[in-house]
Scaffold this motif. Structure first.
Motif, mmCIF file in Angstrom:
data_model
loop_
_atom_site.group_PDB
_atom_site.id
_atom_site.type_symbol
_atom_site.label_atom_id
_atom_site.label_comp_id
_atom_site.label_asym_id
_atom_site.label_seq_id
_atom_site.Cartn_x
_atom_site.Cartn_y
_atom_site.Cartn_z
ATOM 1 N N HIS A 1 17.753 -27.443 -1.900
ATOM 2 C CA HIS A 1 16.652 -28.336 -2.050
ATOM 3 C C HIS A 1 17.172 -29.724 -2.523
ATOM 4 N N GLY B 1 17.159 -32.927 -0.033
ATOM 5 C CA GLY B 1 16.151 -34.293 -0.671
ATOM 6 C C GLY B 1 17.085 -35.508 -0.647
ATOM 7 N N GLY C 1 10.586 -23.096 -6.041
ATOM 8 C CA GLY C 1 11.517 -23.878 -7.102
ATOM 9 C C GLY C 1 10.357 -23.814 -8.389
ATOM 10 N N VAL C 2 9.036 -23.998 -8.217
ATOM 11 C CA VAL C 2 8.139 -24.145 -9.291
ATOM 12 C C VAL C 2 8.451 -22.951 -10.201
ATOM 13 N N PHE D 1 17.879 -24.552 -5.578
ATOM 14 C CA PHE D 1 18.200 -25.973 -5.723
ATOM 15 C C PHE D 1 19.119 -26.557 -5.153
ATOM 16 N N GLN E 1 12.604 -27.790 2.856
ATOM 17 C CA GLN E 1 12.104 -28.206 1.679
ATOM 18 C C GLN E 1 10.965 -27.842 0.970
ATOM 19 N N ARG E 2 10.011 -27.627 2.267
ATOM 20 C CA ARG E 2 8.725 -26.996 1.437
ATOM 21 C C ARG E 2 8.852 -25.644 0.715
ATOM 22 N N SER F 1 10.626 -25.892 -2.497
ATOM 23 C CA SER F 1 9.662 -26.446 -3.526
ATOM 24 C C SER F 1 8.647 -25.462 -4.015
ATOM 25 N N GLY G 1 6.195 -32.407 -7.130
ATOM 26 C CA GLY G 1 6.208 -31.670 -5.944
ATOM 27 C C GLY G 1 5.219 -31.080 -5.686
ATOM 28 N N HIS H 1 8.699 -40.196 -8.100
ATOM 29 C CA HIS H 1 9.078 -38.955 -7.621
ATOM 30 C C HIS H 1 10.435 -39.015 -6.956
ATOM 31 N N ARG H 2 10.766 -40.231 -6.362
ATOM 32 C CA ARG H 2 12.098 -40.120 -5.608
ATOM 33 C C ARG H 2 13.096 -40.322 -6.795
ATOM 34 N N HIS I 1 9.064 -34.638 -11.889
ATOM 35 C CA HIS I 1 9.533 -34.397 -10.313
ATOM 36 C C HIS I 1 8.782 -32.912 -9.973
ATOM 37 N N ALA I 2 8.856 -31.897 -10.852
ATOM 38 C CA ALA I 2 8.292 -30.653 -10.191
ATOM 39 C C ALA I 2 6.854 -30.662 -10.253
ATOM 40 N N THR J 1 21.971 -32.005 -12.645
ATOM 41 C CA THR J 1 22.611 -30.728 -12.433
ATOM 42 C C THR J 1 23.814 -30.516 -13.015
ATOM 43 N N VAL K 1 17.596 -35.727 -11.450
ATOM 44 C CA VAL K 1 17.921 -34.425 -11.704
ATOM 45 C C VAL K 1 18.832 -34.090 -10.761
ATOM 46 N N HIS L 1 2.709 -32.902 -3.914
ATOM 47 C CA HIS L 1 3.068 -33.116 -2.428
ATOM 48 C C HIS L 1 2.854 -31.788 -1.605
HETATM 49 C C1 HEM Z 1 9.807 -27.112 -9.244
HETATM 50 C C2 HEM Z 1 10.814 -27.955 -8.829
HETATM 51 C C3 HEM Z 1 10.708 -28.697 -7.714
HETATM 52 C C4 HEM Z 1 9.846 -28.927 -6.635
HETATM 53 C C5 HEM Z 1 8.364 -28.283 -6.772
HETATM 54 C C6 HEM Z 1 10.245 -29.992 -5.799
HETATM 55 C C7 HEM Z 1 9.595 -30.526 -4.920
HETATM 56 C C8 HEM Z 1 9.748 -31.553 -3.810
HETATM 57 C C9 HEM Z 1 9.360 -31.843 -2.771
HETATM 58 C C10 HEM Z 1 7.871 -31.546 -2.230
HETATM 59 C C11 HEM Z 1 10.162 -32.879 -2.240
HETATM 60 C C12 HEM Z 1 9.839 -33.715 -1.061
HETATM 61 C C13 HEM Z 1 9.168 -35.072 -1.400
HETATM 62 C C14 HEM Z 1 8.879 -35.940 -0.052
HETATM 63 O O1 HEM Z 1 8.658 -35.241 0.906
HETATM 64 O O2 HEM Z 1 8.725 -37.162 -0.042
HETATM 65 C C15 HEM Z 1 11.038 -33.104 -2.936
HETATM 66 C C16 HEM Z 1 12.181 -33.949 -3.006
HETATM 67 C C17 HEM Z 1 13.168 -34.081 -3.882
HETATM 68 N N1 HEM Z 1 13.839 -33.354 -4.579
HETATM 69 FE FE1 HEM Z 1 12.765 -31.928 -5.519
HETATM 70 N N2 HEM Z 1 11.461 -30.282 -6.394
HETATM 71 C C18 HEM Z 1 11.772 -29.587 -7.445
HETATM 72 C C19 HEM Z 1 12.981 -29.748 -8.034
HETATM 73 C C20 HEM Z 1 14.180 -30.387 -7.730
HETATM 74 C C21 HEM Z 1 15.309 -30.312 -8.443
HETATM 75 C C22 HEM Z 1 15.716 -29.303 -9.487
HETATM 76 C C23 HEM Z 1 16.029 -31.273 -7.774
HETATM 77 C C24 HEM Z 1 17.571 -31.819 -8.152
HETATM 78 C C25 HEM Z 1 18.494 -30.793 -8.346
HETATM 79 C C26 HEM Z 1 15.644 -31.878 -7.026
HETATM 80 C C27 HEM Z 1 15.725 -33.040 -5.977
HETATM 81 C C28 HEM Z 1 15.062 -33.563 -5.035
HETATM 82 C C29 HEM Z 1 15.508 -34.859 -4.580
HETATM 83 C C30 HEM Z 1 16.919 -35.393 -4.467
HETATM 84 C C31 HEM Z 1 14.463 -35.175 -3.494
HETATM 85 C C32 HEM Z 1 14.269 -36.297 -2.457
HETATM 86 C C33 HEM Z 1 13.545 -37.398 -3.299
HETATM 87 C C34 HEM Z 1 12.724 -38.232 -2.127
HETATM 88 O O3 HEM Z 1 12.994 -38.301 -0.747
HETATM 89 O O4 HEM Z 1 12.084 -39.188 -2.720
HETATM 90 N N3 HEM Z 1 14.044 -31.582 -6.897
HETATM 91 N N4 HEM Z 1 11.263 -32.165 -4.084
#
Ligand code: HEM
Lengths: 127, 132
Positions: A79, A83, A34-35, A76, A27-28, A31, B90, B32-33, B86-87, B43, B39, B93
Protein backbone atom coordinates in the motif's frame (compact mmCIF):
# COMPACT_ATOMS: atom_id res chain seq x y z
CA UNK A 1 -12.79 13.88 -29.02
CA UNK A 2 -10.97 11.45 -31.23
CA UNK A 3 -9.33 8.52 -29.50
CA UNK A 4 -5.72 8.25 -30.70
CA UNK A 5 -5.05 4.84 -29.15
CA UNK A 6 -4.54 1.97 -31.58
CA UNK A 7 -7.05 -0.86 -31.52
CA UNK A 8 -4.36 -3.22 -30.16
CA UNK A 9 -3.69 -0.85 -27.24
CA UNK A 10 -7.42 -0.62 -26.55
CA UNK A 11 -7.80 -4.38 -26.59
CA UNK A 12 -4.86 -4.89 -24.23
CA UNK A 13 -6.15 -2.14 -21.92
CA UNK A 14 -2.76 -1.72 -20.23
CA UNK A 15 -2.37 2.05 -20.62
CA UNK A 16 0.79 4.14 -20.82
CA UNK A 17 2.61 2.51 -17.89
CA UNK A 18 1.84 -0.99 -19.16
CA UNK A 19 0.17 -2.17 -15.95
CA UNK A 20 -3.45 -1.29 -16.63
CA UNK A 21 -5.50 -0.82 -13.48
CA UNK A 22 -3.39 -3.18 -11.37
CA UNK A 23 -2.01 -0.56 -8.97
CA UNK A 24 -5.42 1.09 -8.64
CA UNK A 25 -6.97 -2.23 -7.69
CA UNK A 26 -4.16 -3.25 -5.32
CA UNK A 27 -4.49 0.12 -3.56
CA UNK A 28 -8.21 -0.59 -3.00
CA UNK A 29 -7.64 -4.15 -1.78
CA UNK A 30 -4.85 -3.09 0.62
CA UNK A 31 -7.08 -0.26 1.90
CA UNK A 32 -9.98 -2.58 2.75
CA UNK A 33 -7.71 -5.16 4.42
CA UNK A 34 -5.73 -2.30 5.97
CA UNK A 35 -8.71 -1.14 8.03
CA UNK A 36 -8.80 -4.51 9.83
CA UNK A 37 -5.02 -4.85 10.05
CA UNK A 38 -4.38 -1.34 11.42
CA UNK A 39 -6.93 -2.06 14.15
CA UNK A 40 -5.00 -5.23 15.02
CA UNK A 41 -1.65 -3.42 15.01
CA UNK A 42 -2.96 -0.63 17.24
CA UNK A 43 -4.33 -3.22 19.69
CA UNK A 44 -0.95 -5.00 19.83
CA UNK A 45 0.95 -1.73 20.31
CA UNK A 46 -1.51 -0.46 22.96
CA UNK A 47 -1.27 -3.74 24.85
CA UNK A 48 2.53 -3.40 24.92
CA UNK A 49 2.47 0.05 26.55
CA UNK A 50 3.96 -0.22 30.03
CA UNK A 51 5.15 -3.80 29.48
CA UNK A 52 8.64 -4.83 30.56
CA UNK A 53 10.92 -6.80 28.24
CA UNK A 54 9.65 -10.25 29.19
CA UNK A 55 6.04 -9.19 28.88
CA UNK A 56 6.53 -7.62 25.47
CA UNK A 57 8.39 -10.65 24.03
CA UNK A 58 5.67 -12.82 25.48
CA UNK A 59 3.00 -10.69 23.81
CA UNK A 60 4.81 -10.81 20.46
CA UNK A 61 5.15 -14.59 20.70
CA UNK A 62 1.38 -14.95 20.69
CA UNK A 63 0.52 -16.57 17.32
CA UNK A 64 -2.38 -14.19 16.75
CA UNK A 65 -0.13 -11.16 17.26
CA UNK A 66 2.51 -12.67 14.93
CA UNK A 67 -0.06 -13.29 12.19
CA UNK A 68 -1.55 -9.79 12.50
CA UNK A 69 1.89 -8.12 12.42
CA UNK A 70 3.16 -10.16 9.45
CA UNK A 71 0.00 -9.58 7.43
CA UNK A 72 0.06 -5.87 8.28
CA UNK A 73 3.72 -5.54 7.21
CA UNK A 74 2.97 -7.27 3.89
CA UNK A 75 -0.23 -5.27 3.30
CA UNK A 76 1.20 -1.85 4.10
CA UNK A 77 4.47 -2.54 2.29
CA UNK A 78 2.38 -2.84 -0.91
CA UNK A 79 0.00 0.00 0.00
CA UNK A 80 2.68 2.55 0.96
CA UNK A 81 4.67 1.82 -2.19
CA UNK A 82 1.74 2.46 -4.52
CA UNK A 83 0.63 5.49 -2.48
CA UNK A 84 4.05 7.15 -2.56
CA UNK A 85 4.49 6.28 -6.24
CA UNK A 86 1.38 8.35 -7.01
CA UNK A 87 2.75 11.27 -4.98
CA UNK A 88 6.11 11.10 -6.80
CA UNK A 89 4.42 10.91 -10.21
CA UNK A 90 2.30 13.96 -9.33
CA UNK A 91 5.18 16.24 -8.38
CA UNK A 92 8.41 14.98 -9.94
CA UNK A 93 8.69 15.27 -13.70
CA UNK A 94 12.40 14.98 -14.50
CA UNK A 95 12.74 11.48 -15.99
CA UNK A 96 15.96 10.57 -14.16
CA UNK A 97 14.98 12.03 -10.78
CA UNK A 98 11.58 10.38 -11.08
CA UNK A 99 13.05 6.98 -11.92
CA UNK A 100 15.53 7.21 -9.03
CA UNK A 101 12.81 8.23 -6.56
CA UNK A 102 10.53 5.42 -7.73
CA UNK A 103 13.33 2.91 -7.24
CA UNK A 104 14.10 4.36 -3.79
CA UNK A 105 10.39 4.13 -2.94
CA UNK A 106 10.25 0.45 -3.88
CA UNK A 107 13.47 -0.20 -1.96
CA UNK A 108 12.29 1.63 1.17
CA UNK A 109 8.93 -0.16 1.20
CA UNK A 110 10.62 -3.54 0.74
CA UNK A 111 13.15 -2.86 3.52
CA UNK A 112 10.36 -1.83 5.91
CA UNK A 113 8.37 -4.98 5.11
CA UNK A 114 11.28 -7.43 5.23
CA UNK A 115 13.09 -5.89 8.24
CA UNK A 116 9.83 -5.79 10.18
CA UNK A 117 8.98 -9.37 9.28
CA UNK A 118 12.49 -10.60 10.17
CA UNK A 119 12.22 -8.95 13.60
CA UNK A 120 8.75 -10.40 14.24
CA UNK A 121 9.94 -13.91 13.31
CA UNK A 122 13.09 -13.61 15.44
CA UNK A 123 11.07 -12.52 18.49
CA UNK A 124 8.53 -15.31 17.97
CA UNK A 125 10.94 -18.17 17.27
CA UNK A 126 14.29 -17.21 18.79
CA UNK A 127 13.04 -15.40 21.90
CA UNK B 1 -5.24 21.48 -34.94
CA UNK B 2 -3.21 23.03 -32.16
CA UNK B 3 0.36 23.77 -33.12
CA UNK B 4 -0.20 23.90 -36.90
CA UNK B 5 -0.50 27.71 -36.99
CA UNK B 6 2.18 29.49 -35.03
CA UNK B 7 0.81 32.33 -32.94
CA UNK B 8 2.24 34.51 -30.22
CA UNK B 9 -0.80 33.95 -28.03
CA UNK B 10 0.26 32.14 -24.81
CA UNK B 11 -1.04 28.65 -24.26
CA UNK B 12 -3.98 28.50 -21.85
CA UNK B 13 -3.02 27.54 -18.30
CA UNK B 14 -5.09 25.96 -15.54
CA UNK B 15 -5.94 28.24 -12.61
CA UNK B 16 -3.52 27.62 -9.78
CA UNK B 17 -4.46 26.37 -6.32
CA UNK B 18 -4.44 29.72 -4.50
CA UNK B 19 -7.30 31.19 -6.59
CA UNK B 20 -9.77 28.85 -4.86
CA UNK B 21 -11.43 29.67 -1.55
CA UNK B 22 -10.25 27.04 0.96
CA UNK B 23 -12.99 24.57 1.87
CA UNK B 24 -13.15 21.77 4.41
CA UNK B 25 -13.25 19.03 1.76
CA UNK B 26 -10.22 20.55 0.03
CA UNK B 27 -8.27 20.73 3.30
CA UNK B 28 -9.19 17.12 4.09
CA UNK B 29 -7.99 16.00 0.68
CA UNK B 30 -4.61 17.60 1.38
CA UNK B 31 -4.64 16.14 4.91
CA UNK B 32 -5.16 12.63 3.53
CA UNK B 33 -2.07 12.97 1.35
CA UNK B 34 0.05 14.56 4.11
CA UNK B 35 -0.96 11.96 6.71
CA UNK B 36 -0.23 9.20 4.18
CA UNK B 37 3.29 10.60 3.76
CA UNK B 38 3.69 11.04 7.54
CA UNK B 39 2.72 7.42 8.22
CA UNK B 40 5.01 6.28 5.38
CA UNK B 41 7.93 7.86 7.24
CA UNK B 42 6.45 6.75 10.57
CA UNK B 43 6.83 3.08 9.59
CA UNK B 44 10.49 3.62 10.58
CA UNK B 45 9.41 4.04 14.23
CA UNK B 46 7.22 0.92 14.04
CA UNK B 47 10.02 -1.23 12.58
CA UNK B 48 12.55 0.32 14.99
CA UNK B 49 10.26 -0.87 17.83
CA UNK B 50 10.21 -4.44 16.43
CA UNK B 51 13.97 -4.52 15.80
CA UNK B 52 14.68 -3.15 19.29
CA UNK B 53 12.65 -5.96 20.85
CA UNK B 54 14.34 -8.54 18.61
CA UNK B 55 17.77 -7.12 19.51
CA UNK B 56 17.31 -7.61 23.26
CA UNK B 57 16.73 -5.91 26.61
CA UNK B 58 19.18 -3.03 26.24
CA UNK B 59 17.98 -2.05 22.78
CA UNK B 60 14.37 -2.18 23.97
CA UNK B 61 15.22 0.04 26.97
CA UNK B 62 16.93 2.60 24.69
CA UNK B 63 13.92 2.59 22.42
CA UNK B 64 11.57 3.24 25.36
CA UNK B 65 13.83 6.05 26.61
CA UNK B 66 13.84 7.70 23.18
CA UNK B 67 10.10 7.48 22.65
CA UNK B 68 9.34 8.36 26.27
CA UNK B 69 11.20 11.68 25.96
CA UNK B 70 9.20 14.83 25.24
CA UNK B 71 10.10 14.95 21.51
CA UNK B 72 9.49 11.20 21.31
CA UNK B 73 6.04 11.52 22.82
CA UNK B 74 5.17 14.39 20.48
CA UNK B 75 6.18 12.31 17.45
CA UNK B 76 4.22 9.33 18.76
CA UNK B 77 1.13 11.44 19.43
CA UNK B 78 1.34 12.99 15.95
CA UNK B 79 1.75 9.56 14.34
CA UNK B 80 -1.24 8.20 16.27
CA UNK B 81 -3.43 10.98 14.93
CA UNK B 82 -1.95 10.73 11.41
CA UNK B 83 -2.57 6.99 11.06
CA UNK B 84 -6.12 7.25 12.45
CA UNK B 85 -6.92 10.25 10.27
CA UNK B 86 -5.52 8.53 7.17
CA UNK B 87 -7.35 5.27 7.97
CA UNK B 88 -10.71 7.03 8.38
CA UNK B 89 -9.95 9.12 5.28
CA UNK B 90 -9.25 5.86 3.46
CA UNK B 91 -12.68 4.54 4.46
CA UNK B 92 -14.13 7.78 3.05
CA UNK B 93 -12.33 7.08 -0.23
CA UNK B 94 -13.75 3.54 -0.28
CA UNK B 95 -17.28 4.90 0.24
CA UNK B 96 -16.75 7.28 -2.70
CA UNK B 97 -15.52 4.33 -4.77
CA UNK B 98 -19.01 2.82 -4.51
CA UNK B 99 -20.40 6.03 -6.05
CA UNK B 100 -21.89 7.34 -2.80
CA UNK B 101 -21.54 10.60 -0.86
CA UNK B 102 -19.98 12.72 -3.60
CA UNK B 103 -22.55 15.50 -3.28
CA UNK B 104 -23.84 17.96 -0.71
CA UNK B 105 -24.58 17.43 2.16
CA UNK B 106 -22.99 14.00 2.58
CA UNK B 107 -19.54 15.00 1.40
CA UNK B 108 -19.49 17.64 4.17
CA UNK B 109 -20.76 15.21 6.81
CA UNK B 110 -18.08 12.70 5.87
CA UNK B 111 -15.33 15.33 5.97
CA UNK B 112 -16.39 16.40 9.47
CA UNK B 113 -16.79 12.82 10.66
CA UNK B 114 -13.26 12.11 9.41
CA UNK B 115 -11.74 14.99 11.38
CA UNK B 116 -13.79 14.62 14.56
CA UNK B 117 -13.47 10.82 14.47
CA UNK B 118 -9.68 10.87 14.16
CA UNK B 119 -9.29 13.40 16.99
CA UNK B 120 -11.70 11.47 19.23
CA UNK B 121 -10.04 8.09 18.56
CA UNK B 122 -6.59 9.58 19.22
CA UNK B 123 -7.79 11.05 22.52
CA UNK B 124 -9.40 7.76 23.57
CA UNK B 125 -6.34 5.68 22.67
CA UNK B 126 -3.99 7.98 24.60
CA UNK B 127 -6.35 8.24 27.57
CA UNK B 128 -6.41 4.43 27.77
CA UNK B 129 -2.67 3.90 27.20
CA UNK B 130 -0.86 6.87 28.65
CA UNK B 131 -1.51 6.26 32.38
CA UNK B 132 0.43 3.01 31.97
C1 HEM C 1 -6.43 1.45 7.51
C2 HEM C 1 -5.42 1.87 6.92
C3 HEM C 1 -5.40 2.61 5.59
C4 HEM C 1 -6.39 2.87 4.67
C5 HEM C 1 -7.86 2.47 4.72
C6 HEM C 1 -5.77 3.62 3.59
C7 HEM C 1 -6.41 4.05 2.44
C8 HEM C 1 -5.83 4.75 1.42
C9 HEM C 1 -6.45 5.11 0.17
C10 HEM C 1 -7.88 4.76 -0.26
C11 HEM C 1 -5.54 5.80 -0.56
C12 HEM C 1 -5.73 6.35 -1.97
C13 HEM C 1 -6.11 7.79 -1.94
C14 HEM C 1 -6.41 8.31 -3.33
O1 HEM C 1 -6.82 7.54 -4.22
O2 HEM C 1 -6.22 9.53 -3.54
C15 HEM C 1 -4.33 5.91 0.23
C16 HEM C 1 -3.19 6.57 -0.14
C17 HEM C 1 -2.00 6.50 0.53
N1 HEM C 1 -1.72 5.76 1.66
FE1 HEM C 1 -3.09 4.80 2.78
N2 HEM C 1 -4.43 3.79 3.89
C18 HEM C 1 -4.19 3.18 5.10
C19 HEM C 1 -2.98 3.09 5.76
C20 HEM C 1 -1.79 3.57 5.28
C21 HEM C 1 -0.50 3.36 5.89
C22 HEM C 1 -0.25 2.57 7.18
C23 HEM C 1 0.42 4.01 5.10
C24 HEM C 1 1.91 4.09 5.22
C25 HEM C 1 2.65 3.17 5.69
C26 HEM C 1 -0.29 4.62 4.02
C27 HEM C 1 0.29 5.39 3.02
C28 HEM C 1 -0.39 5.96 1.98
C29 HEM C 1 0.21 6.87 1.04
C30 HEM C 1 1.65 7.35 1.03
C31 HEM C 1 -0.81 7.23 0.15
C32 HEM C 1 -0.72 8.20 -1.02
C33 HEM C 1 -1.34 9.51 -0.64
C34 HEM C 1 -1.94 10.26 -1.79
O3 HEM C 1 -1.89 9.83 -2.95
O4 HEM C 1 -2.50 11.34 -1.53
N3 HEM C 1 -1.63 4.32 4.14
N4 HEM C 1 -4.53 5.24 1.44
Amino acid sequence: MRDFRTSTALARGLGAAGNGTRDFWHQRVTSVLGVLLIAGVLIVISTSVGADYDEVTNLLSNPLAVIVLLLALLNFCIHMRIGMQVVIEDYVHGPVTKALLLIANTGFSAVIGVAGAAAVLKIAFAG
Amino acid sequence: MAGTTSSSRPRPTAPHLQVYRPTLTMTMSIAHRLTGIAVYIGTIVFVWWLIAIAAGRDAYESFLDALGSIPGLIVLFGLTWAVLHHALGGIRHLIWDTGRAHTYPWREYLARANLIGSLALTAILWAVCYPR
